[in-house]
Scaffold this motif. Structure first.
Motif, mmCIF file in Angstrom:
data_model
loop_
_atom_site.group_PDB
_atom_site.id
_atom_site.type_symbol
_atom_site.label_atom_id
_atom_site.label_comp_id
_atom_site.label_asym_id
_atom_site.label_seq_id
_atom_site.Cartn_x
_atom_site.Cartn_y
_atom_site.Cartn_z
ATOM 1 N N LEU A 239 -9.099 0.758 13.169
ATOM 2 C CA LEU A 239 -9.264 -0.543 12.532
ATOM 3 C C LEU A 239 -8.076 -0.871 11.630
ATOM 4 C CD1 LEU A 239 -11.269 -2.902 12.315
ATOM 5 C CD2 LEU A 239 -12.216 -1.807 10.298
ATOM 6 N N MET A 240 -7.562 0.138 10.918
ATOM 7 C CA MET A 240 -6.431 -0.089 10.027
ATOM 8 C C MET A 240 -5.192 -0.508 10.815
ATOM 9 S SD MET A 240 -7.383 0.229 6.907
ATOM 10 C CE MET A 240 -5.909 0.510 5.972
ATOM 11 N N PHE A 241 -4.992 0.108 11.972
ATOM 12 C CA PHE A 241 -3.822 -0.257 12.775
ATOM 13 C C PHE A 241 -3.954 -1.677 13.316
ATOM 14 C CE2 PHE A 241 -1.628 -0.137 17.031
ATOM 15 C CZ PHE A 241 -0.358 -0.317 16.501
ATOM 16 N N LEU A 242 -5.131 -2.021 13.844
ATOM 17 C CA LEU A 242 -5.338 -3.374 14.365
ATOM 18 C C LEU A 242 -5.205 -4.409 13.251
ATOM 19 C CD1 LEU A 242 -8.307 -2.686 16.819
ATOM 20 C CD2 LEU A 242 -5.907 -3.082 17.399
ATOM 21 N N ASN A 243 -5.670 -4.061 12.051
ATOM 22 C CA ASN A 243 -5.511 -4.966 10.901
ATOM 23 C C ASN A 243 -4.036 -5.174 10.572
ATOM 24 O OD1 ASN A 243 -8.157 -5.600 10.396
ATOM 25 N ND2 ASN A 243 -8.483 -3.971 8.899
ATOM 26 N N SER A 244 -3.241 -4.114 10.719
ATOM 27 C CA SER A 244 -1.808 -4.234 10.415
ATOM 28 C C SER A 244 -1.124 -5.200 11.390
ATOM 29 C CB SER A 244 -1.124 -2.864 10.456
ATOM 30 O OG SER A 244 -0.953 -2.401 11.780
ATOM 31 N N ILE A 245 -1.558 -5.182 12.645
ATOM 32 C CA ILE A 245 -0.982 -6.104 13.642
ATOM 33 C C ILE A 245 -1.375 -7.541 13.320
ATOM 34 C CG2 ILE A 245 -0.981 -6.762 16.080
ATOM 35 C CD1 ILE A 245 -1.412 -3.828 16.777
ATOM 36 N N ASP A 246 -2.641 -7.757 12.979
ATOM 37 C CA ASP A 246 -3.092 -9.109 12.606
ATOM 38 C C ASP A 246 -2.395 -9.586 11.330
ATOM 39 O OD1 ASP A 246 -4.766 -9.263 14.781
ATOM 40 O OD2 ASP A 246 -6.528 -8.535 13.704
ATOM 41 N N LEU A 247 -2.208 -8.651 10.399
ATOM 42 C CA LEU A 247 -1.531 -9.010 9.154
ATOM 43 C C LEU A 247 -0.078 -9.397 9.420
ATOM 44 C CD1 LEU A 247 -1.592 -9.243 6.089
ATOM 45 C CD2 LEU A 247 -1.042 -6.812 5.937
ATOM 46 N N HIS A 248 0.544 -8.715 10.376
ATOM 47 C CA HIS A 248 1.917 -9.068 10.753
ATOM 48 C C HIS A 248 1.992 -10.514 11.222
ATOM 49 C CE1 HIS A 248 5.475 -8.600 13.746
ATOM 50 N NE2 HIS A 248 5.908 -8.973 12.569
ATOM 51 N N GLU A 249 1.010 -10.933 12.016
ATOM 52 C CA GLU A 249 0.987 -12.315 12.478
ATOM 53 C C GLU A 249 0.795 -13.267 11.294
ATOM 54 O OE1 GLU A 249 -0.894 -14.729 16.154
ATOM 55 O OE2 GLU A 249 -2.348 -13.801 14.840
ATOM 56 N N LYS A 250 -0.071 -12.896 10.363
ATOM 57 C CA LYS A 250 -0.283 -13.760 9.194
ATOM 58 C C LYS A 250 1.006 -13.900 8.378
ATOM 59 C CE LYS A 250 -5.207 -13.762 8.074
ATOM 60 N NZ LYS A 250 -5.785 -13.300 9.321
ATOM 61 N N LEU A 251 1.752 -12.805 8.260
ATOM 62 C CA LEU A 251 3.007 -12.875 7.512
ATOM 63 C C LEU A 251 4.023 -13.758 8.231
ATOM 64 C CD1 LEU A 251 3.468 -9.175 6.324
ATOM 65 C CD2 LEU A 251 2.517 -11.105 5.067
ATOM 66 N N MET A 252 3.985 -13.743 9.542
ATOM 67 C CA MET A 252 4.880 -14.613 10.307
ATOM 68 C C MET A 252 4.539 -16.077 10.097
ATOM 69 S SD MET A 252 5.336 -12.630 13.948
ATOM 70 C CE MET A 252 6.407 -13.904 14.604
ATOM 71 N N THR A 253 3.280 -16.378 9.807
ATOM 72 C CA THR A 253 2.872 -17.776 9.632
ATOM 73 C C THR A 253 3.434 -18.391 8.357
ATOM 74 O OG1 THR A 253 0.841 -17.255 8.395
ATOM 75 C CG2 THR A 253 0.701 -17.297 10.793
ATOM 76 N N SER A 254 3.982 -17.552 7.491
ATOM 77 C CA SER A 254 4.536 -18.090 6.242
ATOM 78 C C SER A 254 5.882 -18.770 6.476
ATOM 79 C CB SER A 254 4.699 -16.970 5.202
ATOM 80 O OG SER A 254 5.544 -15.946 5.683
ATOM 81 N N GLU A 255 6.299 -18.845 7.746
ATOM 82 C CA GLU A 255 7.551 -19.533 8.079
ATOM 83 C C GLU A 255 7.393 -21.023 7.784
ATOM 84 O OE1 GLU A 255 10.999 -18.926 8.342
ATOM 85 O OE2 GLU A 255 10.097 -17.285 9.464
#
Length: 746
Positions: A239-255
C-alpha cells in the motif's frame, strides 16, 4: 541543508545496508585467516567474496539468488580457464576477444546479468597473466570458489532473517526522492526563480524517480511474500508503494503557469509562504522515507492542518483586500493551487495513518489491481535474443566490440616492459569499470574515476606515512570499504576515492613498505586506461544520443496521447477502469523519463554530435508539460456530467487530433485534412459567460468574507478545467510545431 536528516537518510539506506553486508562478508573471513597467519595464501577467498557481492543487484529474492549462482559459475570458469592459459600469450588475445564479446553481450538480458558480465571481465583481468594465481591450480580454484559461495550463504541467511528489508528500504527511497522533487517544486514560488534551470532539475529528478519506481516495482510486485502473503508488513508495504506512485502524480499536478503566478502574486508574500509550506511537506516525506528505510513507525513532525490553515488565512486576507473583476481569474488560479496543496497534505496525512494500521485492518487492505500488468516484461533467457543482437544496429553489440578492443589495447600496453607497469591488471579493470554503452556516460565516469583515484591515492599515501598503528589502519580500511560500496551506485567519484584508500591499505597489510610503487602504478594505470577508454568510445562504433532521440520522441508522443485518452475516458465515465488508466499513466511517465534521460546524456556528447539541441530541448519540455497537465486534469474526483458548461467532446477531439498530428509527423506519415480540422475545433463552452457574470457581481456588491478552505466554487472548478484543457492543447500545438522543425531527419 539539515545534516542530521541527510545522515539518517544515508544510515538507513539500502546502500549502507548492502555495503555493510558485503564488507563483513569480506572482512570476517579475512580476520580469521590473518589470525592463523594464512591470509596471503588464501587471499583469493575474500577477493572472490567481494566480486560476487558486487553483482548483487536489488530485486526479487529468486532473481538475486539465481544471478549470484550464475556469477559464481562464471567467475569460477573464467578463473580456471585464465589460469590454464596464462603461459600461452598468443591464446590470451583470443581469450580476451571471446570473453570480452560474450560477457559484454549478456547485458541484453538486463542490468543484473550486465553486472555479472562486467565482474566476470574483472576476474579475467586479474587472472589473465597469473599475478594472483601462482601455485597449485586446484587449490587456488577451490579457494576462489569457496569465497564466492561464502557471499551466497551470507545472502541466503540475511534474506531469511529480514525478508522485507530491501523492499522497505526501496519504498522509503521513493519517498525520499519525492521529497527532493517537492523541494524543487517549492522553488518555483520563491522570488525571481530561474525557470529554465529549475525545469532541467525537475526533469532530471523525474528520471531518478522513474528509474527507482521501476526497480521498486520489480522488487515489490515480484516478491512472493509481499504479493501473496497476508501479513501486516507485506500488505502495508504494498500500500505504501502504491501510495507513493499516486502521490507522484499529485505532485506533478502542481504544474502551473509560474510566470503568470509570479506576476500576479510575486509582491504579496503569499508565494513565499507557499514555498515554505511545500518545504515542510517535503520534510514530512523525508521523515516517512527514513521510517520505511529503518523499519520504524513514522510520526508527523508537525500539525500539517494548522500550518495549512495559516497559508489559507494569508490567502483569504489577500483575497478580501485585492479581489476585483480584474484579479478574479488570478485568485481562481491561486485557489486551485491551494486545493492541490490540500490534496497533497491529505495524502501525506493518510500515509501517516497507514503506519498505525493494526493486524486486522492490514489484512483487509487490498489494491484491487492485477499487479502482474504493472511489471515490465524482461527479455527471456534464450539464445535467440543473443543472436538477434549480433548486428551493428545493436547498441549492445557495438558496446561489446568497443570494450573488447579497449581490453586488447590495454593488455598490449600492459605487456610493454619499458613502461615498468607493476600492477598491469589495473588497466583492464579500470577499462571495464569506465566503459559504458553511451559515450557520454563513459566520458563522465572516466573523469570521476580519475578524480577519485588521484584524490584517494594522495590521502592513502598520507595515511600510510602518518598512521602506524595497525588497529587504526584496519579501522580506516573497514570504513573505507563500507563507504566505497555505499557510494558505488549514486556517487561514483566518492566510491573510487574510498576504493583507492582501501586498496592501498590492503596491499600495505599484505606487502608492507611498497607504497611508492603502488602510488605510481595506481595513477599511471588509471591514466592509461582512461585514455584508451576515451579513444575507443569516441572513434570505434560510437552510439551518439541524437540518433536515438526520434525513437524516444515517438514513444513519448504516443504514450501521452494514450494517457490523455485514458484520462478523458475515465473522466467521462466511459467504462474504463482505474487499472487501465494507471497502466497508461505508468507508460507515459516511463517514456517521458527515457526521453529526458537521453537528452541529459546528449548534453555530454561532443558539440558536433548535439544535433538540433534547441528543438530537442523544446520537445522534452513540452512532453513534460503535457504529461503534467494531463495529471492535473485527471485529479478531479467528479466526472464530466457534473460540468455541463464545458464541451468535453470537442475538447477531446481537438486535443487528441493535435497529439495525433505530432505522432504522425514524427513517423513521417501523411495525415488527412480532417485531422487538421479536428484540431481547430472551437468548443462551445459557457464558462466565459459565467465568468463575466461573476465579475459584474463583484463590481456591484461587497465581497463576502468566506474563509472555508474546503469550499471551492463551481465556477472556479469550471475555469480551472477549461484552463487545463487549453494548456494541454496549447502545449500540444507547440510540440507539433517543434516536431515540424525536426523533419525529416533528427
Amino acid at each position: 541543508m539539515n545534516y542530521a536528516t541527510e545522515l539518517r537518510k544515508f544510515a538507513t539506506s539500502q546502500y549502507i545496508f548492502s555495503a555493510v553486508r558485503i564488507t563483513l562478508a569480506i572482512v570476517a573471513p579475512s580476520i580469521i585467516l590473518a589470525y592463523f597467519g594464512v591470509l596471503k595464501e588464501y587471499f583469493l577467498f575474500p577477493l572472490a567474496t567481494s566480486f560476487v557481492g558486487l553483482t548483487d543487484q536489488p530485486g526479487p529474492f529468486i532473481r538475486r539468488r539465481n544471478a549470484l549462482i550464475f556469477a559464481i559459475i562464471c567467475f569460477f570458469a573464467v578463473s580456471v580457464i585464465a589460469t590454464l592459459l596464462k603461459d600461452f600469450p598468443p591464446i590470451i588475445y583470443l581469450e580476451i576477444i571471446l570473453f570480452g564479446m560474450f560477457f559484454s553481450m549478456i547485458g541484453v538480458y538486463g542490468q543484473r546479468l550486465a553486472a555479472v558480465g562486467s565482474l566476470s571481465l574483472v576476474v579475467l583481468a586479474i587472472f589473465v597473466d597469473g599475478h594472483l594465481s601462482q601455485g597449485n591450480l586446484v587449490k587456488n580454484s577451490l579457494i576462489f570458489l569457496a569465497g564466492s559461495v561464502c557471499y551466497l550463504l551470507v545472502f541466503l541467511v540475511v534474506s531469511k532473517i529480514q525478508p522485507y528489508k530491501l523492499a522497505g528500504q526501496m519504498i522509503g527511497e521513493n519517498y525520499l526522492e519525492l521529497s527532493d522533487y517537492l523541494k524543487l517544486k517549492s522553488r518555483f514560488y520563491l522570488q525571481n526563480p530561474d525557470f529554465d534551470a529549475l525545469y532541467l532539475q525537475v526533469i532530471s529528478q523525474q528520471v531518478k524517480i522513474k528509474n527507482l519506481q521501476e526497480e521498486t516495482r520489480e522488487t515489490v510486485f515480484k516478491t512472493r511474500k509481499i504479493v501473496n502473503e497476508s501479513t501486516t508488513t507485506s500488505r502495508l508495504l504494498m500500500l505504501m508503494f502504491l501510495n507513493s506512485i499516486d502521490l507522484h502524480e499529485k505532485l506533478m499536478t502542481s504544474e502551473s503557469d509560474y510566470g503568470k503566478i509570479q506576476e500576479s502574486f510575486g509582491e504579496t508574500g503569499l508565494l513565499e509562504s507557499i514555498s515554505d509550506y511545500l518545504s515542510k511537506l517535503a520534510e514530512e516525506l523525508s521523515n516517512i522515507g527514513i521510517a520505511l528505510q529503518s523499519g520504524t513507525k513514522a510520526k508527523s513532525l508537525r500539525n500539517l492542518d494548522d500550518e495549512l490553515d495559516q497559508v489559507f488565512d494569508e490567502y483569504f486576507d489577500l483575497r478580501n483586500k485585492k479581489l476585483n473583476p480584474d484579479t478574479l481569474e488570478n485568485f481562481m488560479i491561486m485557489r486551485i493551487i491551494l486545493l492541490r496543496i490540500s490534496d497533497i497534505t491529505e495524502q501525506i496525512n493518510t500515509i501517516y495513518k497507514v503506519f498505525t494500521q493494526d493486524q486486522k485492518l492490514a489484512k483487509s487492505l487490498s489494491t484491487g489491481l492485477d499487479l502482474k500488468e504493472f511489471i515490465t516484461n524482461d527479455e527471456k533467457l534464450n539464445f535467440k535474443v543473443l543472436l538477434n543482437n549480433i548486428s551493428l544496429k545493436s547498441t549492445h553489440f557495438r558496446h561489446s566490440v568497443r570494450i573488447t578492443l579497449a581490453m586488447l589495447t590495454g593488455y598490449i600496453i600492459s605487456q610493454m616492459e619499458f613502461l615498468g607497469i607493476g600492477h598491469s591488471y589495473w588497466i583492464l579493470i579500470t577499462i571495464v569499470a569506465i566503459m559504458r554503452p553511451a559515450y557520454s556516460t563513459t566520458k563522465h565516469r572516466n573523469l570521476l574515476r580519475l578524480y577519485g583515484t588521484v584524490a584517494g591515492a594522495v590521502v592513502a599515501y598520507a595515511i600510510l606515512h602518518t598512521v602506524h598503528n595497525n588497529t587504526a589502519l584496519f579501522t580506516i580500511l573497514l570504513l573505507s570499504m563500507i563507504l566505497c560500496f555505499s557510494f558505488l551506485k549514486a556517487q561514483y567519484s566518492w566510491a573510487v576515492f574510498f576504493m583507492t584508500i582501501y586498496i592501498f591499505l590492503t596491499f600495505n597489510f599484505l606487502n608492507p613498505g611498497n607504497i611508492n610503487n603502488i602510488f605510481r602504478d595506481r595513477i599511471l594505470d588509471t591514466a592509461i586506461a582512461g585514455v584508451v577508454a576515451f579513444a575507443v568510445s569516441y572513434f570505434v562504433l560510437p552510439v551518439w544520443e541524437h540518433t536515438q532521440n526520434l525513437d524516444f520522441m515517438k514513444k513519448s508522443s504516443k504514450s501521452n496521447a494514450k494517457y490523455f485518452k485514458a484520462a478523458m475516458d475515465f473522466f467521462k465515465d466511459e467504462n474504463i477502469g482505474i487499472q487501465e488508466y494507471k497502466l497508461k499513466r505508468k507508460d507515459a511517465i516511463i517514456d517521458l523519463a527515457n526521453l529526458s534521460d537521453n537528452f541529459q546524456r546528449m548534453i555530454s556528447d561532443p558539440k558536433n554530435q548535439q544535433k538540433k539541441m534547441e528543438q530537442v530541448h523544446q520537445f522534452v519540455n513540452t512532453a513534460h508539460l503535457i504529461t503534467a497537465y494531463i495529471a492535473s486534469f485527471s485529479q478531479y474526483s467528479k466526472n464530466a456530467k457534473d460540468y455541463p458548461e464545458i464541451d468535453f467532446d470537442s475538447w477531446n477531439r481537438k486535443i487528441s487530433a493535435e497529439l495525433l498530428r505530432t505522432g504522425l509527423i514524427l513517423e513521417q506519415k501523411k495525415f488527412d485534412v480532417d485531422i487538421v480540422e479536428e484540431s481547430r475545433l472551437k468548443p462551445e463552452d459557457s464558462v466565459d459567460q459565467l465568468l463575466e457574470k461573476r465579475k459584474k457581481e463583484i463590481s456591484e456588491s461587497e465581497i463576502m468574507n468566506r474563509r472555508d478552505p474546503n469550499r471551492i466554487t463551481h465556477l472556479t472548478e469550471l475555469k480551472n478545467l477549461q484552463e487545463i484543457l487549453e494548456l494541454i492543447y496549447d502545449v500540444a500545438k507547440e510540440q507539433r510545431k517543434v516536431a515540424e522543425k525536426l523533419e525529416p531527419v533528427i
